[in-house]
Structures are given as structure tokens and as C-alpha cells.
Design a protein around this motif. Structure first.
Motif, short mmCIF file in Angstrom:
data_model
loop_
_atom_site.label_atom_id
_atom_site.label_comp_id
_atom_site.label_asym_id
_atom_site.label_seq_id
_atom_site.Cartn_x
_atom_site.Cartn_y
_atom_site.Cartn_z
N LEU A 59 0.85 -1.19 0.00
CA LEU A 59 0.00 0.00 0.00
C LEU A 59 0.88 1.24 0.00
CD1 LEU A 59 -2.95 1.03 0.27
CD2 LEU A 59 -2.55 1.12 2.74
N PHE A 60 0.77 2.04 -1.07
CA PHE A 60 1.49 3.31 -1.15
C PHE A 60 0.55 4.45 -0.82
CE2 PHE A 60 4.64 0.79 -3.28
CZ PHE A 60 5.83 1.45 -3.00
N GLU A 61 1.01 5.36 0.04
CA GLU A 61 0.18 6.54 0.34
C GLU A 61 0.66 7.74 -0.47
OE1 GLU A 61 0.32 7.65 4.49
OE2 GLU A 61 2.32 8.48 4.26
N THR A 62 1.92 7.73 -0.90
CA THR A 62 2.44 8.71 -1.84
C THR A 62 3.31 7.92 -2.81
OG1 THR A 62 4.53 9.16 -0.70
CG2 THR A 62 2.60 10.44 0.03
N ALA A 63 3.84 8.61 -3.84
CA ALA A 63 4.70 7.91 -4.79
C ALA A 63 5.93 7.34 -4.09
CB ALA A 63 5.10 8.87 -5.91
N LYS A 64 6.33 7.96 -2.98
CA LYS A 64 7.57 7.53 -2.32
C LYS A 64 7.35 6.62 -1.13
CE LYS A 64 10.31 11.66 -3.37
NZ LYS A 64 10.90 12.87 -2.80
N ASN A 65 6.22 6.75 -0.45
CA ASN A 65 6.04 6.08 0.84
C ASN A 65 4.97 5.00 0.80
OD1 ASN A 65 7.86 7.94 1.87
ND2 ASN A 65 6.28 9.33 2.57
N GLY A 66 5.36 3.82 1.22
CA GLY A 66 4.41 2.72 1.26
C GLY A 66 4.74 1.75 2.37
N ALA A 67 3.86 0.77 2.53
CA ALA A 67 4.05 -0.27 3.54
C ALA A 67 3.60 -1.60 2.97
CB ALA A 67 3.25 0.06 4.79
N GLU A 68 4.15 -2.67 3.52
CA GLU A 68 3.77 -4.02 3.09
C GLU A 68 3.40 -4.83 4.33
OE1 GLU A 68 6.48 -6.00 0.48
OE2 GLU A 68 7.10 -4.13 -0.45
N TYR A 69 2.43 -5.72 4.14
CA TYR A 69 2.05 -6.63 5.21
C TYR A 69 1.52 -7.91 4.58
CZ TYR A 69 0.10 -8.55 9.45
OH TYR A 69 -0.17 -9.38 10.50
N GLY A 70 1.95 -9.06 5.07
CA GLY A 70 1.43 -10.27 4.46
C GLY A 70 2.06 -11.53 4.98
N ASP A 71 1.75 -12.61 4.28
CA ASP A 71 2.20 -13.94 4.70
C ASP A 71 3.64 -14.23 4.27
OD1 ASP A 71 -0.40 -14.47 5.65
OD2 ASP A 71 -1.05 -15.14 3.68
N TRP A 72 4.23 -13.38 3.47
CA TRP A 72 5.64 -13.59 3.11
C TRP A 72 6.30 -12.27 2.86
CZ3 TRP A 72 1.94 -13.97 -0.72
CH2 TRP A 72 2.16 -13.25 -1.91
#
Ligand code: NI
Length: 135
Positions: A122-135
Motif C-alpha cells: 500500500l502506497f500513500e504517496t509515490a515515495k512512501n508505502g508499507a507491506e504486510y502479508g504472509d511472506w
């Protein structure tokens, strides 16, 4: 054969990062502009990855049209043009950071993808994002 498929989606939402157990001063210090009292908006870019066995009859891990429909119904319609702090009960007691929003989206989608693996970007801006998941 194991493969990963990806579906993109988009929604706009507002939020404010504010920890109610801190002073206003500390909130401003830690969150900066993200603590702005009247909220601010982001154009969220979502990538949902599903990993699992490819069905030899279809060549699919999961039908992308079906997955797209689920994302639209359960994620886009829930968050698009919403104020995450005010409109969304998921954030009543949870800071609406991108990390937390990625986890909230994971928790919404996980029950509907069966025993396949799920990964949220999930990106909130072109530069900043986060990841969450099973791998
Ligand atoms: Ni923000």
C-alpha cells in the motif's frame, strides 16, 4: 506449480496521525504535518498479491476478475472518500498509519482467499508505502 498474481486498486482517503496518550506538542514533534488537526488526504495505491497453486484447468491462482470484485466491494467501497479516523470503526483505537491500513486490508481479504497466501502493498504517496502479508 505455485505462482503469485497481483491486482491493483486505488482509493482516496483522509487521515490524521495523533496519539491521544501524548501531548499536542509531542504529537506535532513525532508526526509533523501528518498531525495537522484538520486531516489531510492521500491517493492510496493498493497492490494485492495472492500466491498459491495454479489450477491446471484455468491456469489461474485465483480469477482476477473475481478478486477485483472482492477488493472493490470490501476495500475500495469501505475506504474510498472516507475519513479513516472519523468514518472507519477499524481505526477507532488504532492509528491510521499506512502500516496499520495495510494490516487492516489484509485482515479483510484473508478470509475470502481460502488457503492461498496474501500479501498487501500500500502506497500513500509515490515515495512512501508499507507491506504486510504472509511472506
Ligand atoms: Ni498522511
Amino acid at each position: 506449480m505455485i505462482a503469485t498474481i497481483c491486482r491493483r486498486a486505488h482509493f482516496n482517503a483522509a487521515h490524521r496521525l495523533h496519539n491521544p496518550s501524548w501531548s499536542d506538542e509531542k504529537n506535532r514533534e513525532v508526526f509533523g504535518k501528518c498531525n495537522s488537526p484538520y486531516f489531510h488526504g492521500h491517493n492510496f495505491e493498493l497492490e494485492v498479491r495472492v500466491r498459491g497453486e495454479v489450477d491446471p484447468n484455468t491456469g489461474f491462482v485465483i480469477d482476477l476478475g473475481e478478486l477485483g470484485g472482492i477488493i472493490k466491494e470490501q476495500v475500495e467501497e469501505r475506504f474510498d472518500h472516507k475519513n479513516l479516523n472519523v468514518d472507519c470503526p477499524e481505526f477507532e483505537n488504532l492509528l491510521p498509519s499506512t502500516e496499520h491500513l495495510a494490516k487492516v486490508i489484509y485482515d479483510i481479504l484473508k478470509p475470502v482467499i481460502g488457503d492461498r497466501k496474501l500479501h498487501i502493498t500500500l502506497f500513500e504517496t509515490a515515495k512512501n508505502g508499507a507491506e504486510y502479508g504472509d511472506w
